[in-house]
Design an enzyme around this catalytic site. Structure first.
Site, PDB file in Angstrom:
ATOM      1  N   ASN A   1      53.985 -25.189-166.168  1.00  0.00           N
ATOM      2  CA  ASN A   1      52.912 -26.117-165.783  1.00  0.00           C
ATOM      3  C   ASN A   1      53.306 -27.592-165.913  1.00  0.00           C
ATOM      4  OD1 ASN A   1      50.934 -24.182-165.059  1.00  0.00           O
ATOM      5  ND2 ASN A   1      50.484 -23.833-167.218  1.00  0.00           N
TER       6      ASN A   1
ATOM      7  N   ARG B   1      46.278 -32.462-138.020  1.00  0.00           N
ATOM      8  CA  ARG B   1      44.881 -32.867-138.125  1.00  0.00           C
ATOM      9  C   ARG B   1      44.918 -34.391-138.226  1.00  0.00           C
ATOM     10  NH1 ARG B   1      41.789 -35.983-142.019  1.00  0.00           N
ATOM     11  NH2 ARG B   1      39.649 -35.228-142.056  1.00  0.00           N
TER      12      ARG B   1
ATOM     13  N   GLY C   1      48.418 -31.894-161.061  1.00  0.00           N
ATOM     14  CA  GLY C   1      49.723 -31.245-160.974  1.00  0.00           C
ATOM     15  C   GLY C   1      49.860 -30.149-159.938  1.00  0.00           C
TER      16      GLY C   1
ATOM     17  N   ASP D   1      35.371 -34.461-148.096  1.00  0.00           N
ATOM     18  CA  ASP D   1      34.562 -35.658-147.888  1.00  0.00           C
ATOM     19  C   ASP D   1      33.069 -35.441-148.090  1.00  0.00           C
ATOM     20  OD1 ASP D   1      36.563 -37.551-147.273  1.00  0.00           O
ATOM     21  OD2 ASP D   1      36.756 -36.751-145.246  1.00  0.00           O
TER      22      ASP D   1
ATOM     23  N   ASP E   1      43.526 -37.859-139.014  1.00  0.00           N
ATOM     24  CA  ASP E   1      42.519 -38.550-139.808  1.00  0.00           C
ATOM     25  C   ASP E   1      41.899 -39.677-138.988  1.00  0.00           C
ATOM     26  OD1 ASP E   1      41.250 -39.101-142.410  1.00  0.00           O
ATOM     27  OD2 ASP E   1      42.456 -40.935-142.361  1.00  0.00           O
TER      28      ASP E   1
ATOM     29  N   GLU F   1      39.584 -35.561-136.563  1.00  0.00           N
ATOM     30  CA  GLU F   1      38.432 -35.701-137.455  1.00  0.00           C
ATOM     31  C   GLU F   1      37.327 -36.463-136.714  1.00  0.00           C
ATOM     32  OE1 GLU F   1      37.055 -37.757-141.684  1.00  0.00           O
ATOM     33  OE2 GLU F   1      38.818 -38.489-140.611  1.00  0.00           O
TER      34      GLU F   1
ATOM     35  N   HIS G   1      46.472 -46.282-140.326  1.00  0.00           N
ATOM     36  CA  HIS G   1      46.769 -47.245-141.389  1.00  0.00           C
ATOM     37  C   HIS G   1      47.848 -46.668-142.290  1.00  0.00           C
ATOM     38  CE1 HIS G   1      43.423 -44.670-142.879  1.00  0.00           C
ATOM     39  NE2 HIS G   1      44.124 -44.667-143.998  1.00  0.00           N
TER      40      HIS G   1
ATOM     41  N   ASN H   1      49.447 -25.360-159.679  1.00  0.00           N
ATOM     42  CA  ASN H   1      50.751 -25.838-160.125  1.00  0.00           C
ATOM     43  C   ASN H   1      51.689 -24.647-160.178  1.00  0.00           C
ATOM     44  OD1 ASN H   1      53.011 -26.782-161.505  1.00  0.00           O
ATOM     45  ND2 ASN H   1      51.822 -28.072-162.905  1.00  0.00           N
TER      46      ASN H   1
ATOM     47  N   ASP I   1      32.866 -36.719-153.520  1.00  0.00           N
ATOM     48  CA  ASP I   1      34.120 -37.208-154.076  1.00  0.00           C
ATOM     49  C   ASP I   1      33.860 -38.059-155.325  1.00  0.00           C
ATOM     50  OD1 ASP I   1      36.686 -38.222-154.395  1.00  0.00           O
ATOM     51  OD2 ASP I   1      36.476 -39.694-152.799  1.00  0.00           O
TER      52      ASP I   1
END
Length: 651
Positions: free
Chosen positions: A152, A347, A189, A453, A349, A378, A264, A147, A521
């Site tokens: 902050n 890049r 943040g 990922d 996706d 990817e 998408h 941040n 994740d």
């Protein structure tokens, strides 16, 4: 028949090695050992599912050993060609083809049609921007990096979001218990100002390319549900701030790559507007919407095609002309707009969900805007022979991608370091990529160890329990013990050494260089631990990155595997006579990289260095500059300690 032998890695058996351009001449040999004279030997070549038979000619006969040879011409158009051998001896048919692992190299004998060897035939004049091959990349998940506000404060928080009060909190998903979808996103943040303020850190680390996870407006923290392709998310900053970030990054010698999510959008977006949060008519609200044709409705409006069935991520029809104009063709299209703001590429996706025709048009537009901009896809498998939705993809044939995410590299080196495969299997996996990828692509792949990922590499190499065996609560609570941490740090040093000395563009996932841990994740997306870094590991990363920048051979030099002794793998990187593999003038270097993955024993190894890689004189251990190693007539004897890596300067 006694045996047959063909080795696609060996230029005696297939010349030239690996991928070729359209129309190239390819010489192929097969060796047969048999007490009976072969009656028929032929090569079967398959192009576009059509088979051609090429009789091979006997060129060498020594006792019961016969060498047959033939020449084929690569197709006139970019594609994959496949081949295997058919031999008739004493009236019986035998076949020789690729091994069952489909890795190329030494094949196997079959009694029926075998697995085929691959030859990648690419467009003539194929190349990728040279700056990729020289780069060290760093990936940032923006909300979790830094941040930049002095107090902050978190600007423009999302409606119904969870704002963490402490940077060191653990990220969580707040889901609908029945449906499983996220109903409230959490934020820490991090923002673009924070990235800009950390440019000195990145420059000092040795980073020259920066890949940002999506930064465009969306309701989530990951931003893969784009709401507005033309605006930076207000929690991250503004379009002008991004432009300034790109400018300042370039002053530091760093190019910025953006994450393009073009298969998408978000359902909560200008274009779909399912939640009614945006002015104007979205596709969900009216068939008269200018965006209606972008989407694939089965029963309007509630039944529509979406990414992996996630209804908050409606798929677009990439072949719809209006969508193509918006993303690709318009003077201020999305792909061009952000390049004009300073980005150096995209890049892409889930690139396997973008039609090949769409990719070709996108590449053309991007290169028109900036010939040195890149498209990086990817891809989780070997990108040369990827098939998706029944379509043979053409990512690496010359009209689509410049680079791909090298997950096969990641899996191979992790499997080796963890003891799942031996050094020879590692060699075969890497050689398969070398053989199948056009040379420019092999030296441009995004060689990652971690990403947003997958579980953190440190957790994987620390011998933590497999994630699939743990409950959600256990995954959140488990941490490396001190002994596991020591082991993991040692292995991370080997992984990063491998990564920085191997052909391609190494990419560091933010925080891997300072010892971040966590399962998949969202635990692999924790905040960067500013003030709590593992400085031993950080200093190691700086050292091995600096070696890559110092020696041209580690960027575009030839790559030759010379040691495969179960626990020890070693390779040479060499530029000889002032030319690298692309015939560019570079400084002469010859370096030997050795990795001992054994955590229990050291090993004594003997290496013979020939005149093509060793030009005489003392050998310097670059990771221990005080250690000068002498050789006797090109023979090198070394003792490798457990979990030790070496980089030896041979010339």
């Amino acid at each position: 028949m006694d045996s047959m032998y063909h080795n696609s890695y060996d230029e005696y058996y297939r010349y030239p090695f690996g991928s070729v351009s359209c129309g190239a001449r390819i010489n192929i040999r097969l060796k047969i050992q048999s007490r009976s004279y072969p009656q028929s030997v032929e090569l079967l070549l398959i192009v576009n599912n059509k088979r051609q038979n090429y009789p091979l000619i006997l060129t060498d006969e020594r006792g019961n050993e016969y060498v047959y040879e033939g020449e084929v011409i690569a197709s006139s158009f970019p594609c994959l060609m496949w081949y295997y051998f058919h031999v008739v001896i004493d009236g019986k048919s035998f076949y020789y083809g690729n091994n069952k692992s489909m890795l190329g190299g030494i094949g196997e004998t079959y009694f029926r049609a075998p697995k085929s060897y691959q030859i990648t035939v690419h467009k003539k004049g194929l190349s990728t921007p040279n700056w990729i091959k020289d780069s060290v990349m760093y990936q940032i998940f923006v909300d979790r990096f830094f941040n930049g506000n002095e107090d902050n404060r978190i600007e423009n928080p999302k409606k119904n979001s969870l704002i963490h009060s402490h940077w060191k909190n653990t990220p969580i998903y707040i889901r609908d218990i029945e449906k499983g979808n996220v109903v409230r996103w959490d934020f820490f943040g991090g923002n673009l100002l924070g990235v800009m303020k950390k440019l000195p850190y990145l420059k000092n680390l040795g980073i020259t390319a920066l890949y940002l996870n999506p930064i465009f407006e969306s309701s989530s923290n990951h931003k893969y549900d784009t709401a507005d392709f033309k605006n930076v998310d207000s929690m991250f900053g503004t379009n002008e701030l991004f432009k300034e970030l790109c400018s300042r990054a370039r002053e530091c010698g760093i190019y910025i790559i953006l994450d393009g999510v073009f298969s998408h959008t978000g359902s909560d977006s200008i274009y779909f507007n399912k939640d009614g949060n945006y002015p104007g008519l979205g596709a969900y609200q009216s068939e008269n919407s200018p965006y209606y044709r972008w989407y694939k409705f089965q029963e309007y409006p509630d039944k529509y095609e979406s990414w992996w069935g996630v209804d908050s991520l409606p798929n677009v029809n990439e072949m719809e002309p209006g969508y193509q104009d918006f993303i690709i063709h318009d003077e201020n299209s999305v792909s061009r707009y952000w390049l004009k703001h300073g980005a150096r590429g995209w890049r892409l996706d889930v690139v396997d969900e973008l039609p090949g025709e769409f990719l070709k048009m996108l590449r053309k537009a991007v290169k028109q805007e900036d010939p040195e901009a890149i498209l990086l896809g990817e891809v989780w498998e070997d990108a040369s022979n990827k098939v998706s939705y029944g379509e043979q993809r053409e990512y690496l044939l010359g009209d689509e991608l410049d680079s791909v995410t090298n997950y096969p590299f990641r899996k191979a080196v992790l499997d080796f370091i963890l003891g799942n495969i031996d050094a020879y299997t590692l060699y075969c996996r890497l050689m398969s990529l070398y053989e199948n990828y056009p040379l420019h692509h092999f030296y441009s792949t995004m060689n990652l160890i971690g990403s947003h990922d997958v579980a953190r590499a440190l957790t994987l190499v620390g011998e933590m329990p497999p994630e699939e065996h743990l409950s959600l609560d256990e995954k959140y609570k488990l941490q490396l013990t001190p002994d596991q941490m020591n082991l993991a740090i040692s292995r991370m040093k080997l992984l990063s050494l491998f990564q920085m000395t191997f052909p391609g563009m190494p990419c560091i996932y933010y925080g891997d260089e300072v010892g971040m841990e966590g399962y998949g994740d969202p635990l692999c997306r924790k905040t960067y631990p500013w003030g709590f870094e593992n400085h031993d590991l950080l200093n190691w990363y700086k050292k091995v990155i600096s070696l890559r920048h110092e020696f041209d051979a580690l960027k575009t030099g030839k790559w030759l595997s010379i040691i495969m002794e179960h626990d020890i793998y070693g390779f040479i990187r060499v530029i000889d006579k002032g030319l690298d593999v692309f015939n560019q003038s570079k400084s002469n270097n010859s370096l030997l990289v050795i990795i001992n993955r054994s955590k229990e024993t050291g090993h004594s190894i003997n290496i013979s260095l020939n005149n093509n890689i060793y030009f005489g004189g003392p050998i310097i251990d670059l990771l221990d500059s005080h250690n000068i190693i002498n050789t006797e007539e090109g023979k090198l004897q070394l003792t490798m300690l457990p979990l030790e890596g070496k980089v030896l300067l041979l010339s």
